[in-house]
Scaffold this active site. Structure first.
Site, PDB file in Angstrom:
ATOM      1  CB  CYS A   1      -0.953  -0.006   1.190  1.00 32.07           C
ATOM      2  SG  CYS A   1      -2.317   1.163   1.029  1.00 32.07           S
TER       3      CYS A   1
ATOM      4  CG  ASP B   1      -5.094   2.551   8.109  1.00 34.58           C
ATOM      5  OD1 ASP B   1      -5.358   3.693   7.724  1.00 34.58           O
ATOM      6  OD2 ASP B   1      -4.461   1.736   7.411  1.00 34.58           O
TER       7      ASP B   1
HETATM    8  C1  RUB Z   1      -3.566   3.330   3.595  1.00 40.36           C
HETATM    9  C2  RUB Z   1      -2.878   2.409   4.531  1.00 40.36           C
HETATM   10  C3  RUB Z   1      -1.606   2.915   5.149  1.00 40.36           C
HETATM   11  C4  RUB Z   1      -1.920   3.552   6.503  1.00 40.36           C
HETATM   12  C5  RUB Z   1      -0.725   4.315   7.061  1.00 40.36           C
HETATM   13  O1  RUB Z   1      -4.889   2.914   3.278  1.00 40.36           O
HETATM   14  O2  RUB Z   1      -3.324   1.327   4.856  1.00 40.36           O
HETATM   15  O3  RUB Z   1      -0.707   1.877   5.360  1.00 40.36           O
HETATM   16  O4  RUB Z   1      -3.011   4.431   6.406  1.00 40.36           O
HETATM   17  O5  RUB Z   1      -0.411   5.446   6.283  1.00 40.36           O
HETATM   18  P1  RUB Z   1      -5.816   3.883   2.389  1.00 40.36           P
HETATM   19  P2  RUB Z   1       0.393   6.695   6.938  1.00 40.36           P
HETATM   20  O6  RUB Z   1      -5.084   4.137   1.110  1.00 40.36           O
HETATM   21  O7  RUB Z   1      -7.081   3.087   2.233  1.00 40.36           O
HETATM   22  O8  RUB Z   1      -6.030   5.143   3.190  1.00 40.36           O
HETATM   23  O9  RUB Z   1       1.702   6.134   7.418  1.00 40.36           O
HETATM   24  O10 RUB Z   1       0.551   7.673   5.814  1.00 40.36           O
HETATM   25  O11 RUB Z   1      -0.433   7.193   8.070  1.00 40.36           O
END
Ligand code: RUB
Length: 306
Positions: free
Chosen positions: A128, A197
């Site tokens: 991701c 998340d």
């Molecule tokens: C994004 C996702 C990321 C976390 C952490 O999912 O799973 O790994 O949100 O991101 P989506 P960060 O694309 O559905 O939002 O480190 O930028 O907080």
């Protein structure tokens, strides 16, 4: 003002703004918009506008405790101040800036701790798009040049392509694979790092769908599995037995369900990786095992947001 806040909510819902940190930042920015542009004449009226907007923003992505924690912390500050409508506006503007400062500081710390932790690895796999993971990998590559990163494409919305582009632009060697090829490549991988998340009281990780399978494959190969996460991603509700709700998104992100008569198409956005499959969380306080994360969070008082 309402239109601007609504635009932010829609951007979050449609993934134009994605990733837990960006989502939390956008929600705080929406609060700042209200503080600056609301026509409310009394404190009560203004608080009400903040509450309505906060509810709408929080429901745009239900699996985002960082967003909810940010808003809760803001409301806690509001409750403590007894000032009038003018003072309340100033307070929210100040807290918005303070929040952005804290996020920047935490991101730098995570990048430093994570960069050092992973700098010995030559091949790292990620899934991701996580802004924290990108910062860590850029830093790790500064510390030990020549690092290779394998990025999953991340069906159905292909956020892995954002990661691949950002890391390639930063000078890392990047390989893009389909999600189902993880097991095939794991024998060449030294460490896996993903974002977060939500983190539960048991130390379990909630992250993009597919993370749990990757963690199990890593475990089978004896490969370290890390998650980059600010402690603000801890969900205090889980202390009281609350279960993190997993967002289900539209089946149309996967396929045209009308062409598959009689077939149910499901599209959960996240899954839960049990703590036992994780080596450590890379946080702004250091690299912490999932089993000790709760202690650190309690010491910081994050659970008091409830
Ligand atoms: C994004 C996702 C990321 C976390 C952490 O999912 O799973 O790994 O949100 O991101 P989506 P960060 O694309 O559905 O939002 O480190 O930028 O907080």
């Amino acid at each position: 003002m309402q239109r601007e806040v609504e635009r932010i909510r829609k951007d979050i819902k449609r993934l134009r703004i994605q990733g837990a940190r960006n989502v939390a930042k956008a929600a705080m920015a929406a609060m700042g918009v209200i503080a600056r542009k609301s026509k409310a004449e009394s404190r009560e009226e203004l608080v009400n506008e903040f509450l309505v907007a906060a509810d709408e923003l929080a429901s745009a992505r239900p699996t985002e405790p960082m967003l909810r924690n940010a808003l809760r912390a803001l409301f806690a500050h509001m409750r403590r101040s007894k000032g009038d409508v003018v003072e309340l506006r100033k307070l929210v503007e100040k807290e918005e800036l303070e929040y952005f400062r804290r996020m920047k500081r935490d991101e730098e710390r995570i990048a430093e701790y994570g960069g050092r932790e992973l700098s010995g690895s030559s091949v790292i796999l990620t899934h991701c798009h996580s802004s924290s993971v990108v910062s860590i990998l850029e830093r790790a590559n500064e510390l030990s040049k020549g690092m290779e990163v394998i990025c999953t494409e991340t069906r159905p919305r292909f956020q892995g392509l954002i990661t691949a582009k950002e890391l390639s632009r930063a000078g890392l060697k990047v390989t893009l694979i389909v999600d189902s090829a993880v097991s095939h490549f794991m024998k060449d991988v030294d460490a896996v790092v993903v974002g977060a998340d939500a983190i539960t009281a048991k130390g379990d990780l909630i992250n993009k769908i597919g993370t749990c399978g990757i963690a199990m494959i890593a475990h089978e190969h004896g490969v370290g599995m890390y998650s980059a996460a600010e402690t603000f991603k801890f969900d205090p509700l889980t202390l009281w037995g609350g279960i993190e709700r997993i967002e289900e998104r539209s089946p149309e992100e996967i396929t045209n369900p009308k062409k598959l008569k009689g077939v149910e198409v499901r599209n959960p956005a996240f899954d839960v990786t049990p703590a036992r499959y994780l080596t450590a969380y890379i946080t702004e306080m250091g690299v912490i095992t999932p089993q000790s994360l709760l202690n650190v969070v309690m010491r910081e008082g994050i659970e008091k947001l409830y």
